[in-house]
Scaffold this active site. Structure first.
Site, mmCIF file in Angstrom:
data_model
loop_
_atom_site.group_PDB
_atom_site.id
_atom_site.type_symbol
_atom_site.label_atom_id
_atom_site.label_comp_id
_atom_site.label_asym_id
_atom_site.label_seq_id
_atom_site.Cartn_x
_atom_site.Cartn_y
_atom_site.Cartn_z
ATOM 1 N N SER A 196 11.840 -4.539 19.621
ATOM 2 C CA SER A 196 11.415 -4.523 18.217
ATOM 3 C C SER A 196 11.514 -3.110 17.659
ATOM 4 O O SER A 196 11.420 -2.137 18.407
ATOM 5 C CB SER A 196 9.956 -4.980 18.105
ATOM 6 O OG SER A 196 9.084 -3.939 18.529
ATOM 7 N N ASP A 197 11.706 -2.996 16.348
ATOM 8 C CA ASP A 197 11.490 -1.699 15.717
ATOM 9 C C ASP A 197 9.999 -1.388 15.894
ATOM 10 O O ASP A 197 9.191 -2.285 16.128
ATOM 11 C CB ASP A 197 11.876 -1.735 14.238
ATOM 12 C CG ASP A 197 12.164 -0.333 13.695
ATOM 13 O OD1 ASP A 197 11.815 0.650 14.363
ATOM 14 O OD2 ASP A 197 12.739 -0.228 12.597
ATOM 15 N N CYS A 198 9.620 -0.122 15.781
ATOM 16 C CA CYS A 198 8.270 0.272 16.189
ATOM 17 C C CYS A 198 7.185 -0.428 15.370
ATOM 18 O O CYS A 198 7.108 -0.264 14.159
ATOM 19 C CB CYS A 198 8.136 1.779 16.168
ATOM 20 S SG CYS A 198 9.199 2.491 17.444
#
Length: 588
Positions: A106-108
């Site tokens: 995932s993106d952060c």
């Protein structure tokens, strides 16, 4: 090219990885923070056609051809579902159809974002379960660590699903040698800062900058400058002495900088005036001194453009013009300059500099992008002709009024009555500079030495009978053609008819015969060739028919249009007719 990039990062030691490269952000992640709409709340509405035809393409190539070890899903929703919770995108497409050999990350804090900000699920446990069930293997941030166990206890997730995510992540760690003992005894265990800043790598940074610079205008010609005629040069502009601006964002620590000022100093005596305090350029207080410098010098170089205060992560631009009073400074300096005036632009995206293109007092315009630590040296090498520019624009440069008809929340690629369309493939309006534009200090001529006028496309007759359904609307489904060795071969002669050695990038465009849903042209091949002055080189080009001469219909089905395809290389055009054949018989 993607394969080369991936290999450079990941290495070519079989299944072992030097680093695990990641392609991001999947997908339709165009909007960051525009007009009060941000990436954490944006729902990108994308048609099946645009998804397959445009947004999937780079990621599909990353996985299938680049063999990338990781794909990162984005913050936004696509058609109402967060990308990191969409099994159709992650499990079915990236893992299933494209066969990712690696992990999906995932993106952060993306999972936390779709729970807390998009309110996509009512509990954090449901958010964690949705992500892992969709095919997410690793979460950047603490969210899955905090809520996955409770998701299992509540029966929303089972251990087998968690084990599968762990398997994908741990396998990549094993390929990286993270379980092989002392790192220093491993093949890549001793790489460090010394390797980054080795002379060879610093030279590579300089060469990459030289090759990436694009000459947009050369009236007269005004360039290259001469150390004999231009003894003194006025250097003006907020990016004249730039350092960190040159490395853009998401960069490491530079080994050292050569600013444009330092680069040009190697060639001529300089008179330096900033002109604007910074790129925002809100005041004309320093204009007078800049104009005086231009009046004294044998040539004037303005280094203008943007920086991270104008375009950056979570900061979308609101317009395409130069910021503040930059344009005014450029025009006033050019009007007063004793010698030739050259405009150098630093930016990540296009700038509407129509005023400079149309100003006869501005002889040259150069786009440097954000050229990296050696940017100043590369810019000066181009300006003085030590290097002959060969870069091409990787995007269309639109006029300012383009964005008045284009809400950034509209993801459609194709034009309609009130909508101009996006990219060179679909937009047909006025441009400042077209995609692929870039001139040289020499001239190149193209001749097609050999190319077929007809190519038969073999259909899988055994599986698809007569193929009538296949050839619906005179466009064959790619899945019904025998694609593996189906390519169109061209031989092109490139002649350098100027007086300077140069590198030329041959861009091959195709104009397909299909209806209004096809692009009006698309880049199908490119080849870079170095040609000495007065000589000719023959370049072989192979175009994979199923990949590059196909188009996508409104149902998201990739098809090869039958009939005349026009290939354009510079000002040369060649037509080739694609005809279906079953078991070697051309179908009439």
């Amino acid at each position: 090219m993607l394969l080369a990039t991936s290999e450079a990062l990941q290495g070519n030691d079989g299944n072992r990885l030097k680093v695990a490269a990641c392609c991001k952000h999947f997908t339709a992640y165009d909007l960051d923070n525009w007009n009060g709409v941000d990436r954490f709340h944006f729902n990108a509405k994308v048609s099946k056609q645009d998804m397959v035809d445009t947004f999937d393409v780079p990621f599909r190539m990353c996985v299938k051809e680049g063999k990338v070890a990781s794909v990162m899903c984005s913050y936004n929703q696509v058609n109402g579902i967060p990308t990191c919770a969409d099994p159709n995108l992650l499990k079915k497409t990236v893992r299933g159809q494209w066969r990712l050999d690696g992990y999906i990350v995932s993106d952060c804090d993306s999972v936390g974002v779709y729970y807390g900000q998009q309110h996509y699920t009512s509990t954090p446990e449901e958010a964690a379960a949705d992500a892992i069930k969709a095919g997410l293997d690793l979460n950047c941030g603490p969210f899955l660590g905090q809520h996955t166990e409770d998701a299992v206890k509540k029966g929303l997730l089972n251990e087998a699903e968690i084990n599968n995510a762990l398997l994908n992540t741990l396998t990549v760690q094993m390929r990286l040698g993270m379980f092989d003992g002392e790192p220093s005894s491993q093949p890549y265990g001793n790489l460090g800062p010394a390797e980054v800043c080795s002379p060879a790598h610093q030279e590579l940074a300089l060469e990459a900058a030289r090759q990436g610079i694009v000459l947009l205008k050369n009236h007269g010609p005004s360039l290259p400058l001469s150390t004999r005629r231009h003894h003194s040069v006025a250097i003006i502009g907020p990016n004249s002495n730039a350092t960190v601006t040159m490395i853009g964002n998401y960069a490491g620590v530079a080994c050292g900088y050569t600013t444009p000022l330092q680069g040009i100093e190697r060639y001529s005596k300089i008179i330096y005036q900033q002109g604007c305090a910074d790129v925002a350029c809100v005041s004309d207080q320093q204009f007078g001194a800049a104009i005086d410098a231009a009046r004294q010098a044998d040539a004037t170089i303005l280094v203008m453009g943007l920086d991270q205060s104008i375009e950056a992560e979570f900061r979308d631009r609101t317009g395409l013009l130069l910021p503040g009073r930059q344009q005014e400074l450029v025009s006033k300096v050019a009007a007063s300059s004793k010698g030739p005036t050259v405009l150098v632009l630093m930016s990540g995206g296009p700038i509407d500099v129509s005023f400079a293109e149309n100003d006869p007092k501005i002889g040259g315009i150069v786009w440097a992008g954000y050229p990296g630590q050696a940017g100043g040296a590369a810019i000066s090498d181009i300006l003085y002709g030590t290097t002959n520019p060969g870069g091409k624009l990787p995007m269309t440069w639109y006029p300012q009024d383009y964005i008045t008809n284009l809400p950034m929340t509209n993801m459609a690629m194709r034009s309609s009555k009130s909508y101009p369309g996006r990219t060179y493939r679909f937009y047909k309006g006025k441009v400042v500079y077209p995609f692929g534009h870039g001139i040289s200090y020499t001239n190149f001529a193209h001749t097609i030495a050999s190319a077929p006028t007809m190519l038969s496309v073999p259909l899988d007759g055994h599986r698809h009978g007569s193929g009538n359904a296949t050839i619906s609307g005179k466009a064959i489904r790619v899945t019904h053609a025998r694609c593996s060795r189906l390519s169109l071969g061209l031989q092109v002669d490139v002649k350098n008819i100027g007086s300077m050695d140069g590198t030329h990038t041959l861009l091959v465009y195709s104009r397909p015969p299909a209806g209004h849903w096809a692009p009006h042209k698309q880049l199908v091949a490119f080849e870079k060739v170095r040609v000495a002055a007065g000589t000719q080189r023959r370049v072989g080009i192979n175009i994979h028919v199923c990949k590059f001469l196909s188009v996508v219909d409104k149902f998201g089905i990739r098809r090869i249009p039958m009939g005349e395809h026009s290939l354009h290389i510079g000002d040369v055009m060649h037509s080739v007719s694609l005809q279906p054949s079953i078991l070697g018989v051309i179908k009439s």
